[in-house]
Structure formats: structure tokens, C-alpha cells
Design an enzyme around this catalytic site. Sequence first.
Site, mmCIF file in Angstrom:
data_model
loop_
_atom_site.group_PDB
_atom_site.id
_atom_site.type_symbol
_atom_site.label_atom_id
_atom_site.label_comp_id
_atom_site.label_asym_id
_atom_site.label_seq_id
_atom_site.Cartn_x
_atom_site.Cartn_y
_atom_site.Cartn_z
ATOM 1 N N LYS A 235 8.695 5.403 -5.228
ATOM 2 C CA LYS A 235 8.603 4.401 -5.666
ATOM 3 C C LYS A 235 10.536 3.823 -6.826
ATOM 4 C CE LYS A 235 3.885 3.958 -7.687
ATOM 5 N NZ LYS A 235 2.738 3.715 -8.393
ATOM 6 N N TYR B 81 -1.251 -3.913 -2.618
ATOM 7 C CA TYR B 81 -2.403 -3.630 -3.625
ATOM 8 C C TYR B 81 -3.585 -4.521 -3.734
ATOM 9 C CZ TYR B 81 1.133 -0.004 -6.071
ATOM 10 O OH TYR B 81 1.328 1.122 -6.461
ATOM 11 N N GLU C 68 -3.054 2.602 4.726
ATOM 12 C CA GLU C 68 -2.101 2.548 3.601
ATOM 13 C C GLU C 68 -0.587 2.734 4.931
ATOM 14 O OE1 GLU C 68 -1.997 4.811 0.223
ATOM 15 O OE2 GLU C 68 -2.602 3.300 -0.562
ATOM 16 N N HIS D 34 3.793 7.173 -5.481
ATOM 17 C CA HIS D 34 1.990 7.076 -5.087
ATOM 18 C C HIS D 34 1.572 7.887 -4.147
ATOM 19 C CE1 HIS D 34 -1.149 4.343 -3.355
ATOM 20 N NE2 HIS D 34 -0.408 5.070 -2.267
ATOM 21 N N ASN E 158 6.150 4.455 -12.223
ATOM 22 C CA ASN E 158 5.509 6.182 -12.322
ATOM 23 C C ASN E 158 6.227 6.936 -10.966
ATOM 24 O OD1 ASN E 158 3.324 4.420 -11.013
ATOM 25 N ND2 ASN E 158 1.863 5.202 -12.019
#
Length: 134
Positions: A9, A49, A126, A115, A112
Amino acid sequence: MEKTLSLIKPDAVERNLIGKIITIFESNGLVINKMKKIHIDLKFAQKFYEMHSSRPFFNDLCNYISSGPLVAIVLEGDNAIQKNRDLMGATNPSEAKEGTIRKMFAISIDKNSVHGSDSSESAKREIELFFEQD
Ligand code: ATP
Ligand code: MG
């Protein structure tokens, strides 16, 4: 051989952590099948998302993931989906186990660092979303 989608990310890309994170995957038997650095737009983020669209954090999540470049990776290996989730650690880094990527590198539940697909259905969806045009 199973495939899963990993994202490094924007918070981790910004801190120059791509190599360190990829090394963890490779050291644990996951093979990099495809990889690209890409800056997604808000529309793409909302699609990616979409399962979280009714959650209170949805807008922040989409704004963040489209805020800078990320690295999309197709990881391949035995039990790749679960293995990647185990290497990542808990969503909230304050709950992540010692030695996991999120414990080592994540800043917060928002930033964070990584993913990982959470099922074979999401892995397929995805991977297509990020790599179907290539
Ligand atoms: P990811 O989908 O990014 O791999 P995950 O599967 O561990 O993470 P999800 O439940 O799918 O977690 O949530 C997606 C993202 O939404 C999380 O990575 C996190 O940044 C954010 N998120 C999840 N729950 C919360 C929450 N309670 N408050 C704020 N942000 C959250
Ligand atoms: Mg998830």
C-alpha cells in the site's frame, strides 16, 4: 498452485519498503508471478473495496489507497492465500503478531502497509481487476 493478490500500500511504498516486503514473501516460499507499480484513481479504489461500501471508513479507505503509488503483486504457491494472510498479520497492527509484516511496518489500521485476498473468489476478482488488461 494457488494464486493471490498482494498490494504493497501507499504508506509502505512511500517509505521505500517494497524490497523488504517482497523478501518476506520470497523467503516464505511465495513466488512473484506478476508485479507492477501503479497509482489507482478513486473510481478504481471504490470498485476494489466495493464490499466495504456501507462501512463508515469506506471514504477514508478509498481516498487513502488512491493517494499515491502502490505495488500490485500476484503471488503464487501452495496455500498462497492463507500463507500471505498469515505473513501479513492482523488488520490492526496493534493486534498483529510479532514477525508479521503489519507488526513490523504498519503505522495504523488505515496505513497498514499490505493487502491480501481473503478467499479464492476475491483472489480471482482482484487479480482480474489489476491485471486483466496486461
Ligand atoms: P485488506 O483488505 O486491506 O487486505 P483486511 O482484509 O485485513 O485488509 P478488511 O476487513 O478487508 O481488512 O478491511 C479493509 C481495510 O479497511 C483494512 O485494511 C483497513 O485499512 C480498513 N479497515 C478495516 N476495518 C476498519 C476499521 N474498523 N476502522 C478503520 N479502517 C478499517
Ligand atoms: Mg480485506
